[in-house]
Design a protein around this motif. Structure first.
Motif, PDB file in Angstrom:
ATOM      1  N   SER A  35       1.082  -1.519   0.112  1.00  0.00           N
ATOM      2  CA  SER A  35      -0.245  -0.059  -0.017  1.00  0.00           C
ATOM      3  C   SER A  35       0.855   1.294  -0.326  1.00  0.00           C
ATOM      4  O   SER A  35       1.045   1.844  -0.672  1.00  0.00           O
ATOM      5  N   CYS A  36       2.145   1.155   0.195  1.00  0.00           N
ATOM      6  CA  CYS A  36       2.741   2.287   0.471  1.00  0.00           C
ATOM      7  C   CYS A  36       3.196   2.170  -1.008  1.00  0.00           C
ATOM      8  O   CYS A  36       3.551   3.964  -0.766  1.00  0.00           O
ATOM      9  N   ASP A  37       3.723   1.711  -1.312  1.00  0.00           N
ATOM     10  CA  ASP A  37       4.761   1.687  -2.425  1.00  0.00           C
ATOM     11  C   ASP A  37       3.584   2.034  -2.974  1.00  0.00           C
ATOM     12  O   ASP A  37       3.654   3.042  -4.322  1.00  0.00           O
ATOM     13  N   SER A  38       2.266   1.403  -3.152  1.00  0.00           N
ATOM     14  CA  SER A  38       1.514   2.292  -4.224  1.00  0.00           C
ATOM     15  C   SER A  38       1.019   3.746  -4.214  1.00  0.00           C
ATOM     16  O   SER A  38       0.882   4.342  -5.102  1.00  0.00           O
ATOM     17  N   THR A  39       0.790   4.507  -3.125  1.00  0.00           N
ATOM     18  CA  THR A  39       0.245   5.551  -2.889  1.00  0.00           C
ATOM     19  C   THR A  39       1.522   6.414  -3.121  1.00  0.00           C
ATOM     20  O   THR A  39       1.669   6.972  -3.859  1.00  0.00           O
ATOM     21  N   GLY A  40       2.716   6.245  -2.894  1.00  0.00           N
ATOM     22  CA  GLY A  40       4.135   6.940  -3.205  1.00  0.00           C
ATOM     23  C   GLY A  40       4.081   6.947  -4.947  1.00  0.00           C
ATOM     24  O   GLY A  40       4.363   7.626  -5.920  1.00  0.00           O
ATOM     25  N   ARG A  41       3.433   5.915  -5.686  1.00  0.00           N
ATOM     26  CA  ARG A  41       3.739   5.653  -6.955  1.00  0.00           C
ATOM     27  C   ARG A  41       2.948   6.643  -7.797  1.00  0.00           C
ATOM     28  O   ARG A  41       2.870   7.482  -8.714  1.00  0.00           O
ATOM     29  N   ILE A  42       1.335   6.473  -6.840  1.00  0.00           N
ATOM     30  CA  ILE A  42       0.493   7.379  -7.632  1.00  0.00           C
ATOM     31  C   ILE A  42       0.788   9.069  -6.795  1.00  0.00           C
ATOM     32  O   ILE A  42       1.244  10.099  -7.604  1.00  0.00           O
ATOM     33  N   GLU A  43       1.381   9.146  -6.145  1.00  0.00           N
ATOM     34  CA  GLU A  43       2.478  10.658  -5.502  1.00  0.00           C
ATOM     35  C   GLU A  43       2.726  10.910  -6.511  1.00  0.00           C
ATOM     36  O   GLU A  43       2.958  12.455  -7.549  1.00  0.00           O
ATOM     37  N   ASP A  44       3.718   9.888  -7.040  1.00  0.00           N
ATOM     38  CA  ASP A  44       4.666  10.271  -8.175  1.00  0.00           C
ATOM     39  C   ASP A  44       3.943  10.850  -9.575  1.00  0.00           C
ATOM     40  O   ASP A  44       4.616  11.664  -9.923  1.00  0.00           O
ATOM     41  N   HIS A  45       3.363  10.619 -10.313  1.00  0.00           N
ATOM     42  CA  HIS A  45       1.833   9.807 -11.037  1.00  0.00           C
ATOM     43  C   HIS A  45       1.515  11.114 -11.281  1.00  0.00           C
ATOM     44  O   HIS A  45       1.067  11.830 -12.533  1.00  0.00           O
ATOM     45  N   PHE A  46       0.874  11.487  -9.771  1.00  0.00           N
ATOM     46  CA  PHE A  46       0.360  13.324 -10.590  1.00  0.00           C
ATOM     47  C   PHE A  46       1.306  14.532  -9.877  1.00  0.00           C
ATOM     48  O   PHE A  46       0.407  15.294  -9.825  1.00  0.00           O
ATOM     49  N   GLY A  47       2.582  14.152  -9.271  1.00  0.00           N
ATOM     50  CA  GLY A  47       2.747  15.298  -8.784  1.00  0.00           C
ATOM     51  C   GLY A  47       2.174  15.772  -7.546  1.00  0.00           C
ATOM     52  O   GLY A  47       2.872  16.564  -6.995  1.00  0.00           O
ATOM     53  N   LEU A  48       2.037  14.439  -6.532  1.00  0.00           N
ATOM     54  CA  LEU A  48       1.531  14.858  -5.598  1.00  0.00           C
ATOM     55  C   LEU A  48       2.771  15.360  -3.935  1.00  0.00           C
ATOM     56  O   LEU A  48       4.024  15.049  -4.214  1.00  0.00           O
ATOM     57  N   SER A  49       2.829  15.915  -3.015  1.00  0.00           N
ATOM     58  CA  SER A  49       3.045  16.492  -2.259  1.00  0.00           C
ATOM     59  C   SER A  49       3.614  14.126  -1.509  1.00  0.00           C
ATOM     60  O   SER A  49       2.803  14.091  -1.378  1.00  0.00           O
ATOM     61  N   LYS A  50       4.869  14.192  -1.366  1.00  0.00           N
ATOM     62  CA  LYS A  50       5.197  12.656  -0.847  1.00  0.00           C
ATOM     63  C   LYS A  50       4.879  13.001   0.976  1.00  0.00           C
ATOM     64  O   LYS A  50       5.135  13.778   2.038  1.00  0.00           O
ATOM     65  N   ALA A  51       4.106  11.933   1.438  1.00  0.00           N
ATOM     66  CA  ALA A  51       3.544  11.889   2.892  1.00  0.00           C
ATOM     67  C   ALA A  51       4.891  10.800   3.273  1.00  0.00           C
ATOM     68  O   ALA A  51       5.676   9.625   2.643  1.00  0.00           O
ATOM     69  N   PRO A  52       5.195  11.081   4.485  1.00  0.00           N
ATOM     70  CA  PRO A  52       6.862  10.274   5.271  1.00  0.00           C
ATOM     71  C   PRO A  52       6.227   8.709   4.839  1.00  0.00           C
ATOM     72  O   PRO A  52       4.835   7.945   5.423  1.00  0.00           O
ATOM     73  N   ALA A  53       6.736   8.223   4.761  1.00  0.00           N
ATOM     74  CA  ALA A  53       6.935   6.483   4.753  1.00  0.00           C
ATOM     75  C   ALA A  53       6.803   5.857   6.574  1.00  0.00           C
ATOM     76  O   ALA A  53       7.251   6.937   7.933  1.00  0.00           O
ATOM     77  N   PRO A  54       5.629   5.118   7.019  1.00  0.00           N
ATOM     78  CA  PRO A  54       5.676   4.787   8.319  1.00  0.00           C
ATOM     79  C   PRO A  54       7.238   4.281   9.112  1.00  0.00           C
ATOM     80  O   PRO A  54       7.242   4.882  10.310  1.00  0.00           O
ATOM     81  N   SER A  55       8.121   4.032   8.394  1.00  0.00           N
ATOM     82  CA  SER A  55       9.278   3.967   9.397  1.00  0.00           C
ATOM     83  C   SER A  55       9.849   5.063   9.449  1.00  0.00           C
ATOM     84  O   SER A  55      11.325   5.114  10.502  1.00  0.00           O
ATOM     85  N   GLU A  56       9.281   5.913   8.909  1.00  0.00           N
ATOM     86  CA  GLU A  56       9.965   7.538   9.255  1.00  0.00           C
ATOM     87  C   GLU A  56       9.054   8.557  10.587  1.00  0.00           C
ATOM     88  O   GLU A  56       9.823   9.314  10.860  1.00  0.00           O
ATOM     89  N   THR A  57       8.229   7.823  10.836  1.00  0.00           N
ATOM     90  CA  THR A  57       7.617   8.426  11.684  1.00  0.00           C
ATOM     91  C   THR A  57       7.458   7.382  12.529  1.00  0.00           C
ATOM     92  O   THR A  57       6.771   6.545  12.910  1.00  0.00           O
ATOM     93  N   TRP A  58       6.729   8.296  13.907  1.00  0.00           N
ATOM     94  CA  TRP A  58       5.812   7.257  15.173  1.00  0.00           C
ATOM     95  C   TRP A  58       4.541   8.111  15.146  1.00  0.00           C
ATOM     96  O   TRP A  58       3.342   7.329  16.070  1.00  0.00           O
TER      97      TRP A  58
END
Length: 396
Positions: free
Chosen positions: A159-182
């Motif tokens: 799911s995280c990989d897919s939303t990252g691909r969608i962000e790149d495709h539409f030029g959306l801002s990048k959400a931090p990965a769960p492993s980078e946040t609490w």
């Protein structure tokens, strides 16, 4: 974009479908609902309007529920399956996709998660909050010859990989990965309840405490023993699950009588494997027995530490006297000093009466009233205030 997959369900799709179309209680106002796409024969429930009495979901519910009945009739199996799948795709505040872009994003997401043209699904856009989000309800049972199931292994990672691909495709801002946040998701209802009651949901309170201990251990290049000790100071206790060789395979955290596994708290950072590999908390398998003993301790950490206190003597028209003492427990120190003061006063012929008076929350004062029997009554009443202050710098 954030993608959240809720717990899978068994039985009927009624609850989920009624929920996304606004027929059940929602966490936010629902004045803007649009069906973005669907892969089913039943008509759009919103075709007659958005008022509750005009929204017709019965045909869609029947079509989704029929798939499991077909599977049960075709396959001789007692295995319980969970076909009800519900996900949310949410944009950050201020970002927007039009209906065509949302439709494309949903197709990408479902494909990345393993769904295809043989799966029933419906997607509904909610635009009433400060961030657009789309609900997707899908049936994991495929309408193929085997009635195969969409696999859910590594689902959240995909799911995280897919939303990252969608962000790149539409030029959306990048959400931090769960492993980078609490951070963890908290519903509006939970937040409102916490504000009313002055509390924070237990899961989020636990994550905050554990995160602080993990980061302190990382900064000190510490090991699992240090982490367990720091957690105990926060009244968070650790439990391990073991394999046949007696080595840890999992970790759970206990706070206020509630035990939650690291996988359920935050699987991207707080499992035993993530702590020792990703987070860099050192662990030696040869010391696990000692680590278990350390984790089983429940004594308060502060009772093991030397504490520095100041005894402040204040009397009317006299300069205050400040004495420092070290002790492991405040009560033992207080009893000792009180005995010393009483002895000194008795040598001067003074009868002392101790009274505990709370001047400020958490700051005890002892009020000493003394009778000077050799002086006129007007001078008999004297006050000696004794305050306890703890040095902020605590010596181990």
């Amino acid at each position: 974009m954030i993608g959240k997959i809720t717990d899978k369900g068994i039985g009927s799709f009624r609850n989920r479908i009624e929920y996304i179309f606004g027929l059940r209680k929602h966490e936010h106002a629902l004045t803007t609902i649009r069906t973005i796409g669907r892969n089913c024969f039943s008509p759009d429930p919103l075709r007659n309007g958005h008022e509750k009495d005009k929204i017709d979901v019965e045909g869609m519910i029947a079509e989704f529920d029929a798939v499991e009945k077909l599977r049960d009739n075709a396959i001789d199996s007692d295995r319980v399956v969970k076909p009800v799948w519900h996900a949310i795709l949410a944009l950050p505040p201020g970002e927007h996709l039009n209906d065509k872009q949302w439709s494309e994003a949903i197709d990408m997401f479902l494909s990345d998660l393993g769904f295809d043209e043989t799966n029933k699904w419906v997607a509904v856009l909610h635009g009433d909050t400060d961030h657009e989000h789309c609900h997707i309800v899908a049936n994991r049972i495929r309408l193929d010859e085997e009635f195969s199931m969409v696999k859910d292994s590594n689902e959240r990672s995909r799911s995280c990989d897919s939303t990252g691909r969608i962000e790149d495709h539409f030029g959306l801002s990048k959400a931090p990965a769960p492993s980078e946040t609490w951070g963890t998701a908290i519903s509006r209802a939970q937040m409102e309840a916490a504000e009313r009651e002055g509390t924070i949901p237990l899961k989020h309170k636990m994550i905050a405490k554990i995160a602080g201990a993990v980061e302190a251990t990382q900064q000190a290049h510490g090991d699992m023993f240090m982490l367990v000790s720091l957690l105990r100071r926060q009244q968070v206790y650790v439990h391990f699950t073991k394999n046949a060789d007696g080595q840890p395979t999992g970790i759970s955290y206990e706070h206020q009588g509630t035990v939650i596994s690291g996988r359920k708290l935050k699987r991207s950072r707080l499992t035993f494997q993530k702590l020792t590999t990703q987070e860099g908390i050192e662990y030696d398998p040869e010391t696990f027995r000692e680590l278990e003993i350390e984790a089983a301790r429940r004594d308060a950490e502060r009772e093991e530490r030397v504490r520095v206190f100041y005894l402040v003597l204040r009397a009317r028209n006299r300069r205050p006297i400040r004495l420092s003492f070290k002790a492991r427990q405040q009560k033992e120190l207080e009893d000792t000093i009180k005995a010393i003061i009483a002895l000194l006063l008795s040598l001067l012929g003074i009868r002392a009466n101790w009274e505990l008076e709370d001047k400020k929350p958490g700051e005890p004062y002892y009020q000493l009233r003394s009778d000077w029997v050799t002086l006129p009554r007007a001078e008999q009443e004297q006050e000696l205030a004794i305050a306890w202050e703890e040095d902020p710098a605590l010596a181990l």
